[in-house]
Scaffold this active site. Structure first.
Site, PDB file in Angstrom:
ATOM      1  CG  HIS A 182      -1.893  -1.012   1.392  1.00  0.00           C
ATOM      2  ND1 HIS A 182      -2.386  -1.368   2.000  1.00  0.00           N
ATOM      3  CD2 HIS A 182      -2.352  -1.446  -0.057  1.00  0.00           C
ATOM      4  CE1 HIS A 182      -3.629  -1.625   2.090  1.00  0.00           C
ATOM      5  NE2 HIS A 182      -3.481  -2.832   0.901  1.00  0.00           N
ATOM      6  CD  GLU A 239     -21.922   0.454 -19.027  1.00  0.00           C
ATOM      7  OE1 GLU A 239     -20.560   0.571 -19.001  1.00  0.00           O
ATOM      8  OE2 GLU A 239     -23.769   0.803 -18.414  1.00  0.00           O
ATOM      9  CG  ASP A 269     -18.676  -2.627 -18.849  1.00  0.00           C
ATOM     10  OD1 ASP A 269     -18.271  -3.892 -17.859  1.00  0.00           O
ATOM     11  OD2 ASP A 269     -19.848  -2.806 -17.647  1.00  0.00           O
ATOM     12  CB  CYS A 309     -16.447   7.870 -19.051  1.00  0.00           C
ATOM     13  SG  CYS A 309     -17.257   6.891 -19.100  1.00  0.00           S
TER      14      CYS A 309
END
Length: 814
Positions: free
Chosen positions: A437, A676, A700, A745
């Site tokens: 992390h 999509e 998608d 997007c």
């Protein structure tokens, strides 16, 4: 019947174990020996060809469990499977098992002889050593995950395969814990591959110690009053890979870097003096122990203070790192041992420090490098709570003056997030992981980081480092220092050139204005978008705002969090996408029934329609949060114009409700949809009357057009937004949009080559990762739309995806 194959260096040893097995099962049980080398296999050793021959009959039957005695026997067994691959013999029902040779042979054979399936036989084999360990009392502390509390009643159960690239690491494990904790039912998880568990699915530590890796099969058992609902939610969570996009590219696993083998963890170049972080930040002073009540109060207040800090950090963090850390502070496996020691009269600080160290050591001892990296999270939490118990207040800020390269043993996430990039030139960590992390945070901040290749002796010396290559040079010669400086200058010059023009519009050479927006999921993302010259927000992912919640957030809470993101956004349109969860991004407070194919199931706007109360409150919250913005509302997963009509009616109803109550909100707003689903792409003309704008979700759209699930690595070659079929769909969408605004997007917009192709297809805007906005705008200013359109027309007629990419990469080169 499942069989057992004994792979041993010694034929005599294996025959002896086989005889023991047959005494337990009877003479007809299928247990065979693949042991020894040489004539009659009488010599010590193992032969992979012999092992493969012994496995072949089981491949065509019910399968077998393979048990091995010593290290090279494992290699022979694995090579045997490779030989079966070469002969094109399917062996999915052959399971290599690391269980103890003798004990596992007996336990597995008895289970198989009783009619057990392959998973249950492996499970028995892996647990075979437990009775002996219990009798002797020498089980290692981390040999198994902590036991779970057993609820009343018969268990509901299901099994699932782990496909997450790093297994159930911190973030998917945290999502699992949040979901399980939302129900009264007790839920346990068992790893059928390594025999660990059952362990409580409500404990992050317990889930981690099960060590579920990619490819493992795990079993969930649920008991309690709401077990049916819990099972449905957990099955849906598992179908969506525990909230993780398993198709996203990941860096290769990296264990702690040994000295002399530095690993680049965050790109960038730095040259400067090295300063030890530990020396600059001494531990807070210790205090003598008080009464039991005082120490208990000190422990509780310290934990509460850090929990509040992490909750606040989680609101600004779309990665889920701090949400996962916060769960450690609620984990019974962490808290209860400390509380017991405090109750016995020990000082809270010492008990906390020692118990946290034990847990961190347990993580560090794990075989999986990604779970090893979680030891840093435990140490980080331990340090933060220790500071809080000592009375330290306020967020840390690490800003050495003069600016320096920091030297640390292991960088913790809180330390990384406290670093000021203007003062921290770079980071040298003795140990760690490029996937930890802290490294993720360093990359987000743009601070170069290298793991390994330096020790305490470099403190006070000049060091040159390259966070991309992992190169580290101590006391560089003038020539070497100049080379690093030139490298740094070239990167800075390129970034500065883009940054200097970041606020200029992306106007192409032939006069077309292309809007460059940003995709955001938090206020920090929105600030980064504004700082990088984005002209608005093309996608505000509301699901990231809702991620920390275990129970359904109220309208006021939603409005407050969304307003924080919108307030930080750059001037321009703010496109807020309504909840887009389901298969791959489930939320704990919206349980869903299990689905055979969740990517074609109830997700996006379909899920919103199925939860009308939350849908209505979320729309009211969006309108309230965006009252001072150029607000656009967008619906995902729309397949039919009637869905858009229902969605519009829901927005209008939310407006009417707020208006009747006199609540300030934005009105009117633009209402649009994601494109999509192929049904929408193929019949977009039908949507023009009911949608004000369109935004193409290439992620998608690609998986649906290509019939290639995003999470299926075997279909990676088909998951390319530059495939002619996908670009043809984009081109058709733009042509059918009837003058409506069309943007992209998806991730493809952040790739300069793909972005150039999308503009050639006719899109009006691109929504990109915030730090990519300057580069994409610079690319667009150097091209002509006419050239891109011509290249696309020619490419669609002749080129495969790789050639299309090369064609547009050349055009997009600044």
């Amino acid at each position: 019947m499942v069989g057992v194959v004994l792979v041993s260096h010694s034929k005599a040893l294996a025959e002896g174990v086989r005889e023991l097995v047959l005494q337990m099962t009877g003479p007809d049980f299928p247990v065979v020996v693949a042991a020894g080398v040489g004539d009659d296999f009488a010599d010590i050793g193992t032969d992979a060809v012999h092992v493969a021959e012994m496995l072949k009959p089981f491949c065509a039957a019910d399968g077998a469990v393979v048990l091995m005695d010593l290290g090279s026997a494992v290699l022979s067994a694995q090579t045997a499977l490779d030989l079966l691959d070469f002969e094109e013999i399917a062996h999915d029902n052959i399971r290599i098992c690391s269980a103890p040779f003798v004990e596992a042979a007996v336990a597995a054979s008895v289970q198989a002889n009783a009619g057990g399936d392959l998973d249950s036989v492996v499970r028995e084999a892996m647990a075979a050593l437990t009775p002996k360990q219990d009798q002797v009392g020498d089980a290692p502390p981390a040999a198994a995950a902590p036991a779970a509390t057993t609820g009343e009643g018969a268990a509901l159960a299901f099994e699932t395969d782990i496909l997450n690239p790093h297994g159930l690491h911190a973030r998917p494990a945290a999502t699992l814990v949040r979901t399980a904790s939302g129900f009264k039912a007790e839920t346990t998880i068992s790893n059928l591959g390594n025999g660990r568990g059952p362990a409580s699915a409500k404990s992050l530590t317990s889930v981690a110690l099960v060590q579920a890796r990619k490819g493992d099969r795990v079993r969930f058992e649920i008991r309690g009053a709401d077990a049916e609902a819990a099972r449905a939610a957990l099955e849906a969570l598992a179908a969506g890979h525990f909230g993780e996009d398993v198709s996203a590219p990941v860096p290769p696993p990296a264990a702690a870097a040994p000295a002399g083998q530095p690993v680049g963890a965050s790109e960038g170049v730095a040259v400067g003096l090295v300063l030890r972080l530990d020396a600059a930040r001494p531990e807070p002073p210790s205090h003598p122990a008080g009464s039991r009540a005082e120490e208990q109060a000190k422990l509780e207040s310290g934990i509460a203070a850090v929990a509040a800090e992490l909750a606040e950090a989680a609101r600004h963090d779309a990665t889920g790192i701090f949400s996962a850390q916060a769960l450690l502070l609620e984990d019974r496996a962490v808290i209860e041992p400390v509380a017991a020691r405090v109750a016995a009269g020990e000082a809270a600080a010492a008990a906390w420090r020692e118990e946290a160290a034990k847990l961190a050591d347990a993580y560090a001892a794990m075989e999986d490098p990604y779970l090893q990296a979680r030891a840093a999270d435990v140490r980080d939490i331990a340090r933060r709570v220790g500071r809080a118990m000592a009375g330290a207040t306020g967020a840390e800020r690490i800003a050495p003056e003069p600016p320096a390269i920091l030297l640390v043993d292991e960088l913790l996430p809180s330390e990384a997030s406290a670093c000021d990039p203007a003062h921290v030139l770079g980071i040298l960590a003795r140990v760690g992981s490029a996937t930890a992390h802290a490294a993720i945070i360093a990359r987000t901040l743009g601070i170069p980081m290298v793991i390994g290749g330096a020790d305490a002796s470099v403190a006070g010396k000049t060091v040159a480092l390259d966070g991309a290559t992992g190169e580290v040079v101590v006391e560089p010669s003038p020539e070497v220092a100049a080379r690093f400086a030139a490298r740094r200058a070239a990167l800075a010059e390129k970034a500065a050139a883009f940054a200097a023009l970041k606020d200029r519009p992306a106007e192409t050479r032939d006069g077309h204005r292309i809007e460059v927006f940003a995709n955001v999921g938090s206020a920090a993302d929105a600030r980064a978008a504004a700082a990088n010259g984005a002209e608005g927000v093309g996608l505000l992912r509301t699901e990231f705002v809702y991620l920390p919640f275990r129970s359904t957030p109220g309208e006021d809470e939603q409005a407050e969090l969304l307003a924080e993101v919108i307030a930080a956004a750059p001037e321009g349109p703010v496109v807020v996408r309504t909840l887009d969860v389901g298969a791959d991004k489930p939320l704990a407070f919206l349980p869903q029934a299990a689905e055979a194919n969740p990517f074609l199931g109830v997700r996006g706007v379909r899920l919103s329609f199925g939860n009308p109360a939350f849908f209505a409150s979320s729309l009211r919250a969006i309108l309230r949060a965006g009252r001072d913005a150029d607000l656009w509302i967008m619906f995902p997963m729309v397949a039919d114009p009637d869905e858009m009509r229902r969605a519009r009616q829901a927005v209008e109803a939310a407006h009417a409700d707020l208006d009747a109550r006199g609540v300030a909100h934005r009105w009117p707003v633009k209402i649009g949809m994601m494109v999509e689903v192929p049904a929408a792409a193929l019949t977009l003309e039908r949507f023009v009357p009911v949608a004000d704008f369109f935004s193409i979700g290439t992620n998608d759209l690609t998986q649906y057009v290509m019939a290639a699930e995003r999470g299926n690595a075997a279909l990676a070659a088909l998951q390319d937004p530059m495939h002619p079929a996908v670009l043809t769909a984009v081109k058709r969408i733009c042509e059918a949009a009837g003058g409506r605004h069309v943007a992209v997007c998806g991730d493809a917009a952040s790739d300069p080559a793909a972005a150039a192709a999308l503009v050639g297809a006719g899109v009006h805007g691109l929504s990109v990762r915030p730090n990519q906005a300057p580069a994409v705008k610079a690319m667009l200013r150097g091209v002509a739309v006419a050239d891109l359109a011509r290249a696309l027309e020619e490419g669609l007629a002749a080129d495969a995806p790789d050639r299309l990419r090369a064609r547009f990469a050349a055009l997009a080169e600044p």
